[in-house]
Design a protein around this motif. Structure first.
Motif, PDB file in Angstrom:
ATOM      1  N   SER A   1       0.813  -1.222   0.000  1.00  0.00           N
ATOM      2  CA  SER A   1       0.000   0.000   0.000  1.00  0.00           C
ATOM      3  C   SER A   1       0.844   1.269   0.000  1.00  0.00           C
ATOM      4  CB  SER A   1      -0.934   0.008   1.214  1.00  0.00           C
ATOM      5  OG  SER A   1      -0.205   0.106   2.421  1.00  0.00           O
ATOM      6  N   GLY A   2       2.033   1.222  -0.549  1.00  0.00           N
ATOM      7  CA  GLY A   2       2.865   2.421  -0.611  1.00  0.00           C
ATOM      8  C   GLY A   2       3.936   2.438   0.460  1.00  0.00           C
ATOM      9  N   LYS A   3       4.876   3.364   0.294  1.00  0.00           N
ATOM     10  CA  LYS A   3       6.042   3.411   1.173  1.00  0.00           C
ATOM     11  C   LYS A   3       6.443   4.858   1.430  1.00  0.00           C
ATOM     12  CE  LYS A   3      10.749   1.449   1.501  1.00  0.00           C
ATOM     13  NZ  LYS A   3      11.590   2.647   1.393  1.00  0.00           N
ATOM     14  N   ASP A   4       7.013   5.090   2.614  1.00  0.00           N
ATOM     15  CA  ASP A   4       7.477   6.433   2.984  1.00  0.00           C
ATOM     16  C   ASP A   4       6.274   7.391   2.986  1.00  0.00           C
ATOM     17  OD1 ASP A   4      10.270   5.518   3.036  1.00  0.00           O
ATOM     18  OD2 ASP A   4      10.042   5.416   0.879  1.00  0.00           O
ATOM     19  N   THR A   5       6.352   8.488   2.247  1.00  0.00           N
ATOM     20  CA  THR A   5       5.244   9.456   2.236  1.00  0.00           C
ATOM     21  C   THR A   5       4.210   9.166   1.159  1.00  0.00           C
ATOM     22  OG1 THR A   5       6.301  10.986   0.687  1.00  0.00           O
ATOM     23  CG2 THR A   5       6.853  11.225   3.035  1.00  0.00           C
TER      24      THR A   5
END
Length: 618
Positions: free
Chosen positions: A389-393
């Motif tokens: 579901s995404g990474k970092d910001t």
């Protein structure tokens, strides 16, 4: 994007404030919580998705056919070649289209466009071998269909996937919007790509309907897609050749890209320490893209493609709705085999995900809502299924949610079913049942972990409502440990726990912490049930795994943000494992490893000769 926005977003996240934590929180809909039995929700999800094929947009496609030969496609001749990479660790003779083969790119594109403009139908690739030097880009209401015996051989030359994208970045090529390991960017197109489309399908008659990425075939004297991994001793590694793990002079220092950042913030992003460091390791493409995210550099400035070594996925659909994948085989893929991003209502069934190169995950749905994985067979060089579901910001597409995985076979791979590791926006309402993790290649390419959650203080995210039942492992899993490597100051000694392979169930909240410079987002893992898991030893072995159950909760000492006190780190909680037999682990002294967990319920769980009925915390 203004400097004001850069300052707010960056400092909020680097500080690890309550506002940043709130941005990552999951909102579980009330209807998802109403059922007494969580599997009622699984039945509702699968029932809805099984009805996709009955939508008017999907009906009648077989009667509106557009054969690619009518648009100029011509088959190619396949010839023997003396050398290619066959997997991450083997090479030898093989096959490829003859030099000068007709390029079907334009014919495929013309057939898809005609089908789309006609209101929809089926684009048919007949039996035979077809060479394509560019991506197949799907449009709404098109079913791209491979007949039995049809094999598309994609060009192995990366430059061919930087020719036709809608975004012209000069020397970097004509690129597409993508995500690479959870981070937004412009990059090479995948071999099959779609963005902002609906009612699309990729289908085949059977597993002789093949999409061949030729990722192990050299495009020059030395390199192929797989050599870009840059792993010494594997993947065709050649010292001095470009790779995703090699410093890239095109990647400039972070500070000037966002002048709003303080020196301490830049140091943390580049070196993992507010006080700074030395070297240019952060300019490696695989490190630089997440650094751009941490620095809140806008998408328009995250340009890769030509001159960089971030290999694309084989099949990538971005922000599409009503997607049906069925009945074909993929092989020799540059990177992840299937990667839908921010898609809604997607079914993949009866597909053979068969590629054992580096990072060749089988199916990686990212920030998708309502997904059904049914009767898929996996033979992979990395995780069979990895939900992301995404990474970092990069959390703008929200959580991965409402997935049902059933009746699948996992022959090899790093993880059978995995949540993470790129899960910064969270994962919720995931159901998996009736999985046969055959581990058929236990002697040469063993399955490392059966059921896995992996995150850390960089990836963060909330995992909740993860339910698994009816899993068989007739040949066990990897019996050789790969130990967790703690950071300095960790309360967990080295060589204590085999989080990277050898555990049947592994909930790892400190996955590979040394690979992430910025560690400011504590993960939350809760509400997991796993039942009816049966593990037996492979032929000739007395053990079935290295350790049976591993729960390594978040490690607070890893936090390296710029505020004091650091954010609260909570233990893993509310995990139940029941009615399972894990066989005999190699590590009989510590068959269960627990750290920072509150409330692990074991109900009729057999490990070796011991039956566990207890509630454990650590």
């Amino acid at each position: 994007m203004t400097d004001d926005r850069l300052i707010l977003s960056r400092r909020t996240l680097l500080a690890g404030t309550a506002a940043g934590a709130a941005a990552l929180a999951l909102k579980t809909p009330a209807w998802a919580l109403a059922a007494d039995d969580p599997w009622d929700l699984a039945h509702a999800i699968s029932g809805r998705l099984e009805g996709l094929r009955s939508l008017p947009e999907f009906l009648g496609r077989q009667f509106h056919q557009f054969r690619v030969t009518a648009y100029g496609a011509m088959p190619c001749q396949i010839v023997a070649i003396p050398f290619l990479y066959l997997s991450s660790t083997t090479s030898g003779a093989g096959s490829a289209p003859a030099a000068g083969s007709f390029d079907c790119y334009a014919a495929f594109a013309a057939a898809i466009t005609a089908c789309h403009h006609a209101g929809g139908g089926r684009v048919v690739v007949p039996a035979g071998n077809w060479y394509c030097a560019g991506p197949i880009t799907l449009l709404s209401n098109v079913d791209f269909h491979l007949a039995s015996g049809a094999q598309i051989w994609f060009s192995p030359n990366p430059a061919d996937y930087a020719k036709y994208g809608p975004y012209d970045f000069g020397a970097n090529g004509n690129l597409v919007q993508s995500r690479w390991q959870g981070n937004d960017c412009y990059n090479f197109s995948s071999m099959v790509y779609a963005k902002d489309q609906e009612n699309i399908a990729l289908t085949g008659e059977d597993w002789t309907s093949i999409l061949n990425g030729q990722a192990g075939t050299l495009y020059n004297a030395t390199n192929c897609w797989w050599t870009w991994k840059g792993t010494a001793g594997a993947d065709g590694f050649v010292a001095g050749q470009p790779s995703e793990g090699t410093a890239n002079a095109l990647n400039l220092p972070i500070g000037p890209l966002n002048p709003a950042l303080s020196a301490a913030e830049v140091n943390l992003i580049e070196f993992g320490s507010a006080s700074g460091g030395t070297g240019n390791s952060y300019t490696k493409d695989s490190s630089y893209l997440p650094a751009l995210s941490e620095a809140n550099i806008p998408l328009e400035a995250r340009v890769f493609g030509v001159g960089h070594q971030l290999p694309p996925c084989m099949i990538e659909f971005f922000n599409c709705r009503n997607v049906w994948l069925e009945g074909y085989q993929v092989t020799n893929t540059p990177f992840w085999q299937h990667h839908p991003i921010a898609c809604k209502d997607l079914v993949i069934r009866k597909v053979y995900a068969n590629s054992i190169g580096p990072n060749n995950d089988g199916f990686d749905p990212e920030a998708c809502d309502h997904v059904l994985v049914d009767q898929v067979t996996f033979n992979t060089g990395d995780d069979c299924i990895a939900i992301k579901s995404g990474k970092d910001t990069d959390i703008e597409y929200g959580p991965a949610q409402n997935h049902v995985i059933r009746n699948c076979t996992m022959n090899s791979g790093h993880g059978g079913i995995t949540l993470g590791s790129e899960m910064s926006a969270g994962v919720q309402n995931i159901f998996a049942e009736n999985l046969s993790m055959e581990n058929q290649n236990y002697a040469t390419n063993p399955l490392n972990i059966a059921i896995r959650v992996k995150t850390n203080l960089n990836r963060g995210g909330t995992v909740e409502n993860f339910h698994v039942r009816n899993v068989t492992l007739p040949n066990g899993i990897n019996l050789v440990p790969s130990f967790y490597k703690p950071l300095t100051g960790s309360p967990i000694p080295t060589n204590t726990v085999s989080t990277n392979q050898g555990g049947v169930i592994t909930l790892d909240c400190d996955y590979s912490p040394g690979s992430d410079n910025v560690r400011i987002r504590p993960p939350t893992i809760k509400n997991i049930t796993i039942s009816n898991v049966t593990v037996t030893a492979p032929p000739g072995a007395t053990a079935s795994c290295y350790q049976a159950i591993i729960v390594q909760g978040p490690v607070a000492a890893d936090y390296n943000g710029l505020t004091s006190p650091p954010p609260t780190v909570v233990p893993v909680e509310n995990v139940t494992i029941s009615n399972s037999n894990f066989g005999t682990p190699v590590n009989t002294a510590t068959p269960i490893y627990l750290y920072n967990i509150q409330g692990l319920t074991l109900d009729k769980v057999t490990i070796g000769t011991t039956v566990y009925n207890s509630v454990l915390s650590a």
